[in-house]
Scaffold this active site. Sequence first.
Site, short mmCIF file in Angstrom:
data_model
loop_
_atom_site.label_atom_id
_atom_site.label_comp_id
_atom_site.label_asym_id
_atom_site.label_seq_id
_atom_site.Cartn_x
_atom_site.Cartn_y
_atom_site.Cartn_z
N TYR A 8 0.84 -1.21 0.00
CA TYR A 8 0.00 0.00 0.00
C TYR A 8 0.87 1.25 0.00
CZ TYR A 8 -3.27 3.52 1.79
OH TYR A 8 -4.01 4.66 1.97
N ASP A 32 -11.13 8.23 4.49
CA ASP A 32 -9.80 8.86 4.51
C ASP A 32 -9.96 10.32 4.16
OD1 ASP A 32 -7.18 9.65 4.24
OD2 ASP A 32 -6.59 7.98 2.95
N ASP A 92 -3.29 5.04 10.21
CA ASP A 92 -4.34 4.32 9.50
C ASP A 92 -4.62 2.99 10.19
OD1 ASP A 92 -4.25 6.32 7.61
OD2 ASP A 92 -4.08 4.97 5.90
#
Lengths: 119, 119
Positions: A8, A32, A92
Amino acid sequence: MADVVSRYLSFLGAGTGEDIAGLFAADAVVEDPVGGQVLQGRDALTSFYSRVTAAENSAELLTLRMAGNSAAFHFRVVTTTEDQVITIEPIDVITFDDHGLITGLRAHWSAEDVHTVTR
Amino acid sequence: MADVVSRYLSFLGAGTGEDIAGLFAADAVVEDPVGGQVLQGRDALTSFYSRVTAAENSAELLTLRMAGNSAAFHFRVVTTTEDQVITIEPIDVITFDDHGLITGLRAHWSAEDVHTVTR
């Protein structure tokens, strides 16, 4: 999970919207930042990450914690534009299905966490 | 939210199970670590945090990110026993209700993240 996180971050720097969307399950949900628009499904994610990857980014993992079916990670993204260098260091949280595909991503950062320097 | 996180960490070091449980909504859910037992409600949380605070702990915030109704934070907990010093640096995610009470806490850490030194 660590491998998916690594890919990612690598794709944020040198991948396409399709590359990143390919890490997600078909009905995955992305928020996000948290509190912003909730995106669901490959098409929405491909579109979102195509815009993200259109910029000149580099991403670096700072801290990764894995537990259960979740990975939480603190990382740095540096985006370079014609006249600015923009740095964000979100936390995250990604959840995974049994196939190692991402089912959900929640990115914790806000405007206060965006550091901009004029080039 | 930052104030609640600060009190949570302070209570880990010098508070009681009741102190910590008082930061939570009545039906709040705690998963610490993620993938472990899910606790719900003030009684379960008071009992859990009474065991946690019975140890000699100190806690320090490393990174805090706030977005929407969530706070994600990386912190260090050092627990000192008669013969060991145990350090864990989890990434926790807390969600809040409109009254500033915690509705959910998910702690991302695993046995691999526990660093033990013999005194």
